[in-house]
Write an enzyme that holds these catalytic residues in place. Structure first.
Site, PDB file in Angstrom:
ATOM      1  N   LYS A  61      -6.440  -1.051   9.692  1.00  0.00           N
ATOM      2  CA  LYS A  61      -7.705  -1.381  10.391  1.00  0.00           C
ATOM      3  C   LYS A  61      -7.481  -1.969  11.779  1.00  0.00           C
ATOM      4  CE  LYS A  61      -6.415  -4.402   7.236  1.00  0.00           C
ATOM      5  NZ  LYS A  61      -6.114  -4.410   5.825  1.00  0.00           N
ATOM      6  N   VAL A 108       0.839  -1.211   0.000  1.00  0.00           N
ATOM      7  CA  VAL A 108       0.000   0.000   0.000  1.00  0.00           C
ATOM      8  C   VAL A 108       0.872   1.259   0.000  1.00  0.00           C
ATOM      9  CG1 VAL A 108      -1.859   1.234   1.187  1.00  0.00           C
ATOM     10  CG2 VAL A 108      -1.835  -1.264   1.201  1.00  0.00           C
ATOM     11  N   GLY A 126     -10.833  -1.378   1.131  1.00  0.00           N
ATOM     12  CA  GLY A 126      -9.794  -0.963   0.178  1.00  0.00           C
ATOM     13  C   GLY A 126     -10.171   0.338  -0.514  1.00  0.00           C
ATOM     14  N   GLY A 152      -0.743  -9.768  -3.645  1.00  0.00           N
ATOM     15  CA  GLY A 152      -0.612  -8.687  -2.657  1.00  0.00           C
ATOM     16  C   GLY A 152      -1.900  -8.348  -1.928  1.00  0.00           C
ATOM     17  N   LYS A 207     -12.842  -4.652  10.501  1.00  0.00           N
ATOM     18  CA  LYS A 207     -13.562  -3.726   9.609  1.00  0.00           C
ATOM     19  C   LYS A 207     -15.013  -3.537  10.051  1.00  0.00           C
ATOM     20  CE  LYS A 207     -10.494  -4.806   5.759  1.00  0.00           C
ATOM     21  NZ  LYS A 207     -10.211  -5.776   4.705  1.00  0.00           N
TER      22      LYS A 207
HETATM   23  N1  HSE Z   1      -5.956  -8.415   3.573  1.00  0.00           N
HETATM   24  C1  HSE Z   1      -7.011  -7.490   3.316  1.00  0.00           C
HETATM   25  C2  HSE Z   1      -8.052  -8.165   2.431  1.00  0.00           C
HETATM   26  C3  HSE Z   1      -6.433  -6.279   2.660  1.00  0.00           C
HETATM   27  O1  HSE Z   1      -7.764  -9.229   1.879  1.00  0.00           O
HETATM   28  O2  HSE Z   1      -9.154  -7.655   2.306  1.00  0.00           O
HETATM   29  C4  HSE Z   1      -7.387  -5.133   2.582  1.00  0.00           C
HETATM   30  O3  HSE Z   1      -7.798  -4.718   3.835  1.00  0.00           O
END
Ligand code: HSE
Length: 413
Positions: free
Chosen positions: A100, A12, A129, A182, A200
């Site tokens: 988060k 990121v 995201g 990624g 989240k």
């Molecule tokens: N690892 C998290 C996902 C990245 O796969 O959603 C984004 O928060």
């Protein structure tokens, strides 16, 4: 010269620098003045990077540079992210983040510190995201009582489940692919076991209901026990298995929050959210249902949200954007257990003689819907219960477990 700084040059962080530099001209126009990337803090060396001259390993370079107005904290994890963020906010610098874990653990405290120091703590990238959800929930939907927030909040697990459902790919191969792209956290356990989605839903619930919902108070189960057999049974019954996070008030106004795999009807919008995409459904008492959809993980989609926050923070220097919720440490009385909620349940069992066992099931669960699959072994049975209070389902399953082995138990959405 006004400067920004980036802490953490991973997926990121590097995406944020790339997007900022690519769109710098329009970003400066939007902010109304020239902005420079001042520093990139990372413990690793990047000698071949075009930004090698911006690299530092010393946090105080950023902290003590009065020209640095906004810092993007993109290292993830609690420490040292918490200490860095706190010190920056106390100095009156705004901090934006995709972290988060930190927002879910310390959001109320950090927002207060930001507020006390005329700075902003912004975290649009922490949920979904690249999907705009924090601002819409906080601002555009502020006129509503929020009746429910539910959705697919983790790109990695949705990517894995999609590969299992559509290509019958094994769990391990799909996880490897998600990591290569990624999407996954540094330790993918947080994705697989649902902790990332849990953080989240805690952030969204805190924002919508005004009290800090701590992850440790939310029931969370992930997808590591989901098998291709369950995927097949679910599909034959008209469902897709998705990892769902949900928070809503019950009839008494107490919040119920949960993260777990669920059987989502194939005609539901969430069932058709595939790959790394996330979707968040919000129901407000004025607006009705709204759905936020987009790429929930990945370098540039997440950077898009980070850079949006950077611009907002630069435009609102010395003006607090009033994002906040109340601390609730030690007081969980505004929440209640998911076990008191009603749900239907998909159950798969192993027993001596499945066809014979079918008859005795009705004495335990009443009417159930049996599901078939090709080459179902004689000792396997899958069915869906009627909608019941979850703790009553548990009681019946305890009775059942005397004569059968419970292999899977998945809630219906
Ligand atoms: N690892 C998290 C996902 C990245 O796969 O959603 C984004 O928060």
């Amino acid at each position: 010269m006004s400067k920004i700084a980036v802490i953490g040059y991973g997926v990121v962080g590097s995406g944020t620098v790339e997007l900022f530099e690519t769109n710098k001209k329009s970003i400066c126009e939007k902010v109304g003045r020239d902005i420079e990337l001042g520093y990139i803090l990372d413990l690793k060396d990047f000698p071949d990077s075009p930004f090698a001259d911006k690299m530092t390993k010393d946090f105080t370079d950023i902290l003590n540079d009065n020209e640095v107005e906004v810092v993007a904290e993109l290292i993830g994890g609690l420490h040292p992210a918490y200490e860095f963020t706190k010190q920056l906010l106390e100095k009156g610098k705004s901090v934006v983040t995709s972290n988060k874990e930190l927002v879910a653990a310390k959001g109320a405290e950090l927002l207060k510190i930001a507020n006390d120091n005329n700075a902003n703590y912004l975290f649009e990238a922490s949920v979904g995201g690249g999907i705009p959800i924090i601002r819409p929930l906080h601002k555009c939907l502020a006129g509503n009582e929020i009746e429910q927030i539910s959705g697919i909040l983790n790109g990695t697990t949705n990517f894995i489940l999609t590969k299992m459902i559509k290509e019958q790919m094994s769990f391990d191969d799909a996880l490897k692919l998600a990591q290569d792209n990624g999407y996954a956290e540094a330790d993918p356990t947080a994705d697989i076991e649902g902790h990332d989605a849990c953080r989240k839903i805690c952030i969204l619930g805190s924002l919508a209901y005004g009290k800090h919902i701590y992850p440790e108070n939310v029931h969370c189960s992930g997808i590591k026990n989901i098998s291709l057999v369950d995927v097949e049974y679910a599909s034959n019954a008209g469902y897709s298995i998705k990892l769902i996070g949900s928070v809503k008030p019950n009839d008494e106004g107490k919040l119920v929050a949960i993260v777990c795999p669920m059987l989502v009807p194939k005609n539901d919008i969430l069932s058709n959210v595939n790959g790394v995409y996330n979707a968040i459904c919000v129901t407000g008492n004025g607006v009705g249902d709204v759905v936020f959809y987009g790429q929930g993980a990945g370098k540039l989609p997440t950077a898009s949200a980070v850079v949006g926050d950077i611009i907002d923070a630069l435009k609102h220097q010395q003006r607090v954007l009033a994002l906040s919720w109340d601390e609730s440490k030690g007081d969980n009385s505004f929440m209640t257990s998911y076990k008191e909620s009603k749900t239907a349940m998909y159950i798969r069992i192993e027993c001596d003689d499945a066809d014979n066992f079918k008859r005795s099931l009705s004495t335990v669960f009443g009417k159930v819907i049996f599901i078939e699959r090709e080459n179902r072994p004689d000792n396997e049975l899958a069915f869906i219960t009627k909608t019941m209070v979850e703790k009553d389902i548990d009681t019946e399953l305890t009775i059942l477990s005397h004569s059968a082995k419970i292999l899977s138990k998945i809630r219906l959405y």
